[in-house]
Design a protein around this motif. Structure first.
Motif, PDB file in Angstrom:
ATOM      1  N   TRP A  18       0.839  -1.205   0.000  1.00 14.80           N
ATOM      2  CA  TRP A  18       0.000   0.000   0.000  1.00 14.80           C
ATOM      3  C   TRP A  18       0.869   1.248   0.000  1.00 14.80           C
ATOM      4  O   TRP A  18       0.628   2.192  -0.758  1.00 14.80           O
ATOM      5  N   TRP A  21       2.411   1.745  -3.411  1.00 11.94           N
ATOM      6  CA  TRP A  21       1.384   2.231  -4.347  1.00 11.94           C
ATOM      7  C   TRP A  21       1.152   3.730  -4.172  1.00 11.94           C
ATOM      8  O   TRP A  21       1.127   4.487  -5.143  1.00 11.94           O
ATOM      9  N   PHE A  25       2.176   6.198  -7.074  1.00  9.33           N
ATOM     10  CA  PHE A  25       0.988   6.661  -7.799  1.00  9.33           C
ATOM     11  C   PHE A  25       0.074   7.444  -6.852  1.00  9.33           C
ATOM     12  O   PHE A  25      -1.016   6.979  -6.502  1.00  9.33           O
ATOM     13  N   ASN A  27      -1.953   9.886  -6.961  1.00  7.79           N
ATOM     14  CA  ASN A  27      -3.309  10.311  -7.337  1.00  7.79           C
ATOM     15  C   ASN A  27      -4.244   9.149  -7.646  1.00  7.79           C
ATOM     16  O   ASN A  27      -5.447   9.352  -7.802  1.00  7.79           O
ATOM     17  N   HIS A  28      -3.731   7.940  -7.725  1.00 12.51           N
ATOM     18  CA  HIS A  28      -4.532   6.807  -8.157  1.00 12.51           C
ATOM     19  C   HIS A  28      -5.731   6.535  -7.246  1.00 12.51           C
ATOM     20  O   HIS A  28      -6.845   6.323  -7.733  1.00 12.51           O
ATOM     21  N   PHE A  29      -5.536   6.543  -5.944  1.00 14.28           N
ATOM     22  CA  PHE A  29      -6.660   6.319  -5.024  1.00 14.28           C
ATOM     23  C   PHE A  29      -7.766   7.339  -5.269  1.00 14.28           C
ATOM     24  O   PHE A  29      -8.941   6.995  -5.337  1.00 14.28           O
ATOM     25  N   GLU A  31      -8.432   9.037  -7.942  1.00 15.71           N
ATOM     26  CA  GLU A  31      -9.095   8.752  -9.213  1.00 15.71           C
ATOM     27  C   GLU A  31     -10.086   7.591  -9.066  1.00 15.71           C
ATOM     28  O   GLU A  31     -11.195   7.646  -9.596  1.00 15.71           O
ATOM     29  N   LEU A  32      -9.688   6.549  -8.334  1.00 12.64           N
ATOM     30  CA  LEU A  32     -10.549   5.376  -8.147  1.00 12.64           C
ATOM     31  C   LEU A  32     -11.868   5.705  -7.459  1.00 12.64           C
ATOM     32  O   LEU A  32     -12.909   5.153  -7.806  1.00 12.64           O
ATOM     33  N   ALA A  37      -7.877  15.254  -7.031  1.00 11.95           N
ATOM     34  CA  ALA A  37      -6.484  14.989  -6.664  1.00 11.95           C
ATOM     35  C   ALA A  37      -6.005  16.059  -5.681  1.00 11.95           C
ATOM     36  O   ALA A  37      -6.505  17.184  -5.674  1.00 11.95           O
ATOM     37  N   GLN A  45       2.100  11.044  -0.311  1.00  7.58           N
ATOM     38  CA  GLN A  45       3.247  10.169  -0.488  1.00  7.58           C
ATOM     39  C   GLN A  45       3.984   9.970   0.838  1.00  7.58           C
ATOM     40  O   GLN A  45       4.468   8.877   1.133  1.00  7.58           O
TER      41      GLN A  45
END
Length: 135
Positions: A18, A21, A25, A27-29, A31-32, A37, A45
Motif C-alpha cells: 500500500w 502504491w 501513484f 493520485n490513483h486512489f 481517481e478510483l 487529486a 506520499q
C-alpha cells in the motif's frame, strides 16, 4: 507458522504494498473513488512512506510478537486513531465520505487480530518488557 506471525506478516506485506502504491501513484486512489487529486501529493506520499515503514516493523515483530509487542501496540493505536481522525474531519465536512474506503483495509480488518495479539501479551506477560527492551 502461528497465527500471530501470519497476521503480522500479512499486515507487513499489505502495508509495504500500500505504501509503495501511494508513493509511486499518489493520485490513483483519488481517481478510483472519484475525489479531486491533492494539490500537494507529497503529503499523501509521505503518508505512504510511513505506512510502508510500519510494514517493516510488523515483519520484524512477526518473529516474536510477545517480545516486540510495542510495535504491535503502536500499529494498533494508529488503526484506532486513524478512523477517529476521519470521523472528526468528516463531521466537520473537511473530508468526503469516499475517503473512508481507505479505513477498511488500512484499519478495520486489523482491529481484531492486533487486539488478540495484545490481549495475549497482557495475559501472558502483563506488558513486561524483555531485558533487551529495557535498555
Amino acid at each position: 507458522m502461528n497465527l500471530h506471525r501470519t497476521t503480522l506478516r500479512l499486515a507487513a506485506v499489505y502495508n509495504v504494498l500500500w505504501g509503495t502504491w501511494v508513493v509511486l501513484f499518489p493520485n490513483h486512489f483519488f481517481e478510483l473513488v472519484g475525489m479531486a487529486a491533492l494539490n500537494h501529493p507529497m503529503v499523501w506520499q509521505g503518508m505512504g512512506m510511513v505506512i510502508g515503514v510500519y510494514g517493516l516493523g510488523y515483519w520484524w515483530a512477526s518473529y516474536d510478537a510477545m517480545r516486540h509487542w510495542p510495535i504491535v501496540a503502536v500499529g494498533f493505536l494508529g488503526k484506532i486513531f486513524g478512523p477517529l481522525g476521519f470521523v472528526f474531519n468528516y463531521l466537520q465536512d473537511i473530508v468526503p465520505f469516499e475517503f473512508s474506503y481507505t479505513l477498511i483495509t488500512n484499519d478495520f480488518i486489523w482491529w481484531i487480530p492486533f487486539f488478540m495479539i495484545l490481549k495475549q501479551v497482557h495475559t501472558k506477560q502483563r506488558w513486561r518488557l524483555t531485558d533487551t527492551q529495557k535498555n
